[in-house]
Every structure is written in C-alpha cells, then in structure tokens.
Design a protein around this motif. Structure first.
Motif, PDB file in Angstrom:
ATOM      1  N   THR A 364       0.853  -1.191   0.000  1.00 41.72           N
ATOM      2  CA  THR A 364       0.000   0.000   0.000  1.00 41.72           C
ATOM      3  C   THR A 364       0.888   1.240   0.000  1.00 41.72           C
ATOM      4  OG1 THR A 364      -0.128   0.292   2.412  1.00 41.72           O
ATOM      5  CG2 THR A 364      -1.689  -1.247   1.412  1.00 41.72           C
ATOM      6  N   ALA A 365       0.391   2.334  -0.572  1.00 39.80           N
ATOM      7  CA  ALA A 365       1.176   3.571  -0.586  1.00 39.80           C
ATOM      8  C   ALA A 365       0.264   4.775  -0.745  1.00 39.80           C
ATOM      9  CB  ALA A 365       2.201   3.548  -1.716  1.00 39.80           C
ATOM     10  N   PHE A 366       0.547   5.825   0.045  1.00 38.22           N
ATOM     11  CA  PHE A 366      -0.106   7.113  -0.132  1.00 38.22           C
ATOM     12  C   PHE A 366       0.638   7.919  -1.195  1.00 38.22           C
ATOM     13  CE2 PHE A 366      -1.580   6.615   4.415  1.00 38.22           C
ATOM     14  CZ  PHE A 366      -2.938   6.664   4.141  1.00 38.22           C
ATOM     15  N   GLY A 367      -0.114   8.710  -1.959  1.00 42.58           N
ATOM     16  CA  GLY A 367       0.482   9.611  -2.935  1.00 42.58           C
ATOM     17  C   GLY A 367      -0.586  10.518  -3.518  1.00 42.58           C
ATOM     18  N   ASP A 368      -0.226  11.747  -3.830  1.00 37.27           N
ATOM     19  CA  ASP A 368      -1.177  12.711  -4.383  1.00 37.27           C
ATOM     20  C   ASP A 368      -1.215  12.543  -5.899  1.00 37.27           C
ATOM     21  OD1 ASP A 368      -2.807  14.822  -5.002  1.00 37.27           O
ATOM     22  OD2 ASP A 368      -1.409  16.384  -4.354  1.00 37.27           O
ATOM     23  N   ILE A 369      -2.145  11.732  -6.381  1.00 33.51           N
ATOM     24  CA  ILE A 369      -2.147  11.380  -7.805  1.00 33.51           C
ATOM     25  C   ILE A 369      -2.766  12.464  -8.689  1.00 33.51           C
ATOM     26  CG2 ILE A 369      -2.076   8.903  -7.369  1.00 33.51           C
ATOM     27  CD1 ILE A 369      -5.306  10.272  -8.601  1.00 33.51           C
ATOM     28  N   ASP A 370      -3.538  13.385  -8.108  1.00 28.00           N
ATOM     29  CA  ASP A 370      -4.201  14.410  -8.913  1.00 28.00           C
ATOM     30  C   ASP A 370      -3.722  15.821  -8.590  1.00 28.00           C
ATOM     31  OD1 ASP A 370      -5.285  14.386  -6.408  1.00 28.00           O
ATOM     32  OD2 ASP A 370      -7.356  14.075  -7.042  1.00 28.00           O
ATOM     33  N   ASN A 371      -2.667  15.923  -7.780  1.00 32.80           N
ATOM     34  CA  ASN A 371      -2.058  17.217  -7.445  1.00 32.80           C
ATOM     35  C   ASN A 371      -3.045  18.219  -6.850  1.00 32.80           C
ATOM     36  OD1 ASN A 371       0.458  16.364  -8.190  1.00 32.80           O
ATOM     37  ND2 ASN A 371       0.549  17.510 -10.110  1.00 32.80           N
ATOM     38  N   ASP A 372      -3.984  17.709  -6.048  1.00 29.72           N
ATOM     39  CA  ASP A 372      -4.890  18.622  -5.358  1.00 29.72           C
ATOM     40  C   ASP A 372      -4.463  18.855  -3.914  1.00 29.72           C
ATOM     41  OD1 ASP A 372      -5.519  16.184  -4.240  1.00 29.72           O
ATOM     42  OD2 ASP A 372      -7.685  16.356  -4.535  1.00 29.72           O
ATOM     43  N   GLY A 373      -3.312  18.268  -3.532  1.00 30.45           N
ATOM     44  CA  GLY A 373      -2.729  18.562  -2.230  1.00 30.45           C
ATOM     45  C   GLY A 373      -3.042  17.578  -1.132  1.00 30.45           C
ATOM     46  N   ASP A 374      -3.996  16.666  -1.351  1.00 32.28           N
ATOM     47  CA  ASP A 374      -4.261  15.657  -0.330  1.00 32.28           C
ATOM     48  C   ASP A 374      -3.768  14.293  -0.800  1.00 32.28           C
ATOM     49  OD1 ASP A 374      -6.360  14.743  -2.061  1.00 32.28           O
ATOM     50  OD2 ASP A 374      -7.716  16.181  -1.132  1.00 32.28           O
ATOM     51  N   LEU A 375      -3.581  13.401   0.153  1.00 27.71           N
ATOM     52  CA  LEU A 375      -2.976  12.107  -0.131  1.00 27.71           C
ATOM     53  C   LEU A 375      -4.029  11.073  -0.513  1.00 27.71           C
ATOM     54  CD1 LEU A 375      -0.293  11.890   2.700  1.00 27.71           C
ATOM     55  CD2 LEU A 375       0.053  12.437   0.283  1.00 27.71           C
ATOM     56  N   ASP A 376      -3.900  10.556  -1.719  1.00 28.97           N
ATOM     57  CA  ASP A 376      -4.723   9.460  -2.188  1.00 28.97           C
ATOM     58  C   ASP A 376      -4.031   8.147  -1.817  1.00 28.97           C
ATOM     59  OD1 ASP A 376      -6.476  11.405  -3.598  1.00 28.97           O
ATOM     60  OD2 ASP A 376      -4.670  11.707  -4.791  1.00 28.97           O
ATOM     61  N   LYS A 390      -9.428   7.966  -3.966  1.00 30.72           N
ATOM     62  CA  LYS A 390      -9.212   9.412  -4.008  1.00 30.72           C
ATOM     63  C   LYS A 390      -9.644  10.034  -2.685  1.00 30.72           C
ATOM     64  CE  LYS A 390     -10.728  13.640  -6.347  1.00 30.72           C
ATOM     65  NZ  LYS A 390      -9.408  14.280  -6.209  1.00 30.72           N
ATOM     66  N   ASN A 391      -8.767  10.859  -2.134  1.00 31.52           N
ATOM     67  CA  ASN A 391      -9.033  11.575  -0.890  1.00 31.52           C
ATOM     68  C   ASN A 391      -9.726  12.895  -1.228  1.00 31.52           C
ATOM     69  OD1 ASN A 391      -8.904  13.012   1.528  1.00 31.52           O
ATOM     70  ND2 ASN A 391      -6.805  12.403   1.992  1.00 31.52           N
ATOM     71  N   ILE A 392     -10.929  13.079  -0.701  1.00 31.42           N
ATOM     72  CA  ILE A 392     -11.683  14.303  -0.993  1.00 31.42           C
ATOM     73  C   ILE A 392     -11.541  15.259   0.189  1.00 31.42           C
ATOM     74  CG2 ILE A 392     -13.899  15.228  -1.759  1.00 31.42           C
ATOM     75  CD1 ILE A 392     -14.685  12.480  -2.639  1.00 31.42           C
ATOM     76  N   GLN A 393     -10.345  15.781   0.380  1.00 37.65           N
ATOM     77  CA  GLN A 393     -10.098  16.702   1.486  1.00 37.65           C
ATOM     78  C   GLN A 393     -10.475  18.123   1.099  1.00 37.65           C
ATOM     79  OE1 GLN A 393      -9.216  15.510   4.397  1.00 37.65           O
ATOM     80  NE2 GLN A 393      -9.077  17.456   5.455  1.00 37.65           N
ATOM     81  N   ASP A 394     -10.056  18.556  -0.098  1.00 35.76           N
ATOM     82  CA  ASP A 394     -10.503  19.819  -0.693  1.00 35.76           C
ATOM     83  C   ASP A 394     -10.251  21.027   0.206  1.00 35.76           C
ATOM     84  OD1 ASP A 394     -11.557  21.457  -2.634  1.00 35.76           O
ATOM     85  OD2 ASP A 394     -13.620  21.249  -1.918  1.00 35.76           O
ATOM     86  N   ASP A 395      -8.965  21.287   0.511  1.00 34.73           N
ATOM     87  CA  ASP A 395      -8.612  22.494   1.244  1.00 34.73           C
ATOM     88  C   ASP A 395      -7.209  22.919   0.828  1.00 34.73           C
ATOM     89  OD1 ASP A 395      -6.648  21.063   2.763  1.00 34.73           O
ATOM     90  OD2 ASP A 395      -8.177  20.437   4.188  1.00 34.73           O
ATOM     91  N   LYS A 396      -6.726  23.978   1.412  1.00 35.40           N
ATOM     92  CA  LYS A 396      -5.383  24.489   1.124  1.00 35.40           C
ATOM     93  C   LYS A 396      -4.438  24.272   2.302  1.00 35.40           C
ATOM     94  CE  LYS A 396      -6.344  26.101  -2.974  1.00 35.40           C
ATOM     95  NZ  LYS A 396      -5.738  25.503  -4.192  1.00 35.40           N
TER      96      LYS A 396
END
Length: 498
Positions: A364-376, A390-396
C-alpha cells in the motif's frame, strides 16, 4: 507548476495549528482511473517517470504481467506497459519494485526484485531513456542477483551522491546483498565489507537515519513460518560499514515480520518505526533520538494481532501529524488517525470502503495522484482488482516539497525537510524522503505536510551532504522545489537546524 526556490526570503510570524480538519471521505476511483489491475499483485511504486509533475504507478505481479500506468493529469492513467520497453512487463514472478535515479541524469530508473520459479533469471535494472521507455541494463550494471528477492531499496549509504542498492532475499541459505554504486553505471557487491549480509528469511530493507547523524541506517524485516525471526537494525558508521545494534535498540521484534515503515509520529524530530507482523502483534516503536526505541504499541487503539503486511504513513486529514494505513493479508485493512502525540485511533469503520475485507492486501502507498494537495491511496490486492482511493479533502491546508540533489543524489533520498515557526527554534514537523517502504511499496519522491492555510512557515531541507537550503514566509497550498545549493552559505536560519 512547482515553485523553484533557493536561499532566504523575508520572514513573518506563524504557527502550526493541530486539528485543522477532520478526515473526509475516500472514494474508489480505480475503474474510472484505469488502474484496477487484477493480477496476482505484490507491490506498488509511485514515481514521475516523465517529469511532468504527476506521479505515475508501477504494479508488480507475482504471476502475470506487471503494469506501468502513465498519469495523464486529468484523473486517468494510460497503460503504457507494452510500449515502455522490452521487459518492463516482466511476465514472471516480480515481487518488489523500486524507482531511483542511479545515474543522476534527471530521469528516474526502475529496479525489479524477482523470485519464485523465475529467480534464476535474476533481478533486473531498467534505465529510463527520458521518452517514456526503458532499457534493460542489468548485465552492464552488475546487479542481476539470482536469488529469491522480495524487496529492494535505493539509498546513498556512503553519501557520495550516488544511489546504492539493497536486496532483501528470502529462503534457506540466502544472503541479503548491498551493492555500492561506482558512479559510472556499474555497481559492486560490498555486502561482506559493510557487514549487512543477513542470512535470515528477509522481506524488506527500509532505510532511515534513526540516530540523526546524517547517514542512513538500515532496518531489515525478517520472518518465516511458524516461529518468526528477529529483525535487524544496522547503524551506519559513516565509513562504509554498519554495526548491528538490534538488541541494544530494542527493535528485534522476533515475530513473522512482513513490512516496516518509518515516520516521525510524535513530531519530536526523529524517525519512529511501525512493524507489520503476519504472526504476532503489529508493533509501534518510538525513537529516543539517539537510535534507541521504546515499544509503544499500546498507543494504537483498536489494533489487532497478526496478518499485517503493508503499512504506509501520511497526513490524510491535514492536521499536522502522520496517520497510518495498514494493509492486511487476511482480515480487514485498518486506518488509524494520529492525535499529534503518536496516539492512534482506528477509524476504518467510518471509511468502510478502505477495508478490502474480502481480499488479501499486499503493498500500500499514499500519494497525491491528482495534485490537489491531499494524499490518495493505492492498494495492491492478491487475486482481486487493485484499488485507487481518491481523498476528498478539498482544502489548502497542505504543502508539498520536491527535492533535487546536486551534490547529493538527484532524487534527494535521505533528505530531511523540517518546518518551523518563524524565527523560533521549535520544530513543528519533519519528513525524511526515502525509496522503498512498507511491504514492496514506494511512495512518491516528494514530501507532504498538513499545515494551516492561515499561517506561513519557514522550511529547511537538510540534504545528505549536510548542505542546507532554507526558505521563509512560505504559504500553503503549493508545491515547492528545493534545489540543493552547490555551496553552503550562512544565513539567519542556520541556528534552527542545529
């Protein structure tokens, strides 16, 4: 686009706020993204193979063809395995895979650890040609180890600027191997001289600087049915040799180990350790900052014994501390949120999609695959489709840092990135970049922090060479690229990292 910065900027006063946000949902996007490979999966490795700023995915299968997925930057991936070069599919028994720019040409290369019925064919090293294709250079490089190799990992153990390679082998009479990079495209076997030729049944070798002397140390995960074997901690002496300090350090963990991951779970500036065991309890060890550890498994609430395999750390809720996802090869996978002091609570029931209850999870591995800043999250499953969540964190409330070594190795493996309150010596968080981790897994070549968007920060990168790069007044919600200065220049932040 990454913002390239070196040196010093003006500073303003800022702080890190714990408990920024609660964890949002993870959504299964495996099929839509085109990465639901259903082979007999073992490992996953993230890397940006074409330097376009998006992480790509390599899946290793023990039986069936491996897969190389190119990130198209729109939430989908293209399977380019067939056109990436002869041997990239490796339709044999690949176990672990690891990326590393062994020749420092700016294009990340790929090494395959192989085992099973095809181990006599040997492990394989592929050179990245810079055009989405790879060339097999195993014979020239001299790293075609013919042994049942489960995990392989790159690290610059002698800090000469070139990535070396460690192979963890499994089976009776096998010996782990350390290859030193000669700097000319070839490697030399220095196992005996270095003193790391463990003859246990090994699964993974994970590198981390556990005593903060700027030389990476080596933790080897061992285990065989039914009684297990002690793991090994080798401390780097800084002269090309290592000392076995396992007993003194308190991390023998003589169970049937499968995976291990390092992270600073309590934000005190050192690398703590989590060990996944197939037989016996999974264990958390807190580092005393000098290479000694204390067992702290009781700080993981809702943990269970046995069947653990693929751990990965990452700040999924952007509250300033790393959380833990643990793949399980028989029971449900687990998700633990960190309270900032190294106390973890199992919250997987609130994210049932992450359980993978009916399958056997491997890497298993975390990584930001869509460059939205949260870890997928990517999860390898045995005999069932792999999963991309996909991690739906949606913040800055995040900051990512990409490293580029000039004196040190190009990937920056072994670099520590530290975040501070402005003008103060108190360190808020630290990440150390490494290659392989967990079980046959690799996270992207980039470090990720959860930080309050209401603040600004001072960031210090300490490269393996000892050279430091400092930035101040850094805002969140962006990716920085820190290039290692070729000459160390004194500045007002030097005192912060001593």
């Amino acid at each position: 686009m990454a913002k390239k910065m070196m040196g010093l900027m003006l500073v303003c006063g800022l702080t890190l706020v714990a408990g920024i946000a609660g964890a949002k949902e993870f959504v299964d996007v495996s099929v839509a993204a085109g990465v639901a490979d259903d082979g007999l999966g073992k490992g996953v490795a993230f890397a940006d193979i074409n330097n376009d700023g998006f992480v790509d995915i390599y899946v290793s299968n023990k039986g069936g063809a491996n897969k190389l997925y190119l990130n198209k930057g729109n939430g989908t991936f293209e399977d380019i395995t067939a056109k990436a070069g002869k041997g990239i599919d490796d339709p044999g028994f690949t176990l672990g895979s690891v990326f590393g720019d062994y020749d420092n040409d700016g294009h990340i290369d790929l090494y395959l650890a192989r085992g099973g019925q095809y181990e006599l064919d040997g492990n394989r090293l592929f050179h990245n040609n810079g055009d989405n294709t790879f060339t097999d250079v195993t014979a020239t490089a001299g790293v075609g180890l013919k042994a049942f190799t489960y995990g392989a990992s790159f690290a610059d153990f002698d800090n000469d600027g070139n990535l070396d390679l460690y192979c963890a082998t499994y089976g009776p009479g096998s010996k782990n191997v350390l290859y030193r990079n000669n700097g000319n495209g070839t490697f030399s076997d220095v196992t005996d001289m270095a003193g790391v030729g463990d003859r246990s049944w090994s699964w993974m070798g994970v590198w981390a600087d556990v005593n903060n002397d700027n030389f990476v140390d080596l933790y080897v995960v061992n285990g065989r049915y039914p009684v297990g074997e002690p793991n090994k901690l080798y401390i780097n002496n800084g002269n090309g040799t290592f000392t076995d300090t396992t007993k003194k350090a308190g991390v023998e963990d003589p169970n049937w180990g499968l995976g291990a991951a390092f992270a600073d779970v309590d934000n005190d500036g050192d690398q703590d350790l989590f060990v996944s065991n197939y037989v016996g309890p999974n264990n958390l060890y807190l580092n005393d900052g000098k290479g000694g550890f204390a067992k702290a498994t009781s700080q993981i609430k809702g943990s269970h014994d046995g069947w653990g395999k693929g751990p990965t750390f990452g700040d999924i809720d952007h509250d300033g501390d790393v959380d833990l996802y643990e793949g399980d090869c028989k029971l449900a996978n687990q998700l633990y949120l960190n309270d900032g002091k190294g106390n973890f609570t199992n919250v997987v029931d609130s994210q049932p999609v992450l359980k993978c209850e009916t399958v056997r999870t491997k890497g298993t591995a975390f990584g930001d695959i869509d460059n939205d800043g949260d870890l997928d999250l990517y999860v390898i499953n045995w005999g069932a489709p792999n999963k991309l969540y996909k991690n739906i964190q949606d913040d800055k409330n995040w900051l990512k840092v990409k490293l580029a070594g000039t004196v040190s190795n190009r990937d920056g493996y072994g670099t520590k990135v530290k975040v501070f309150e402005t003008g103060k010596s108190k360190q808020l968080a630290m990440r150390e970049l490494r290659s392989a981790s967990g079980f046959c897994a690799q996270e992207p070549q980039i470090v990720h922090f959860g930080l309050s968007a209401a603040q600004q920060y001072d960031v210090v990168a300490v490269f393996p060479s000892g050279i430091e790069a400092k930035m101040t007044g850094v805002k969140t919600g962006q990716t920085l690229e820190i290039i290692e200065p070729t000459l160390q220049k004194p500045n007002m932040l030097t005192q912060l990292v001593k």
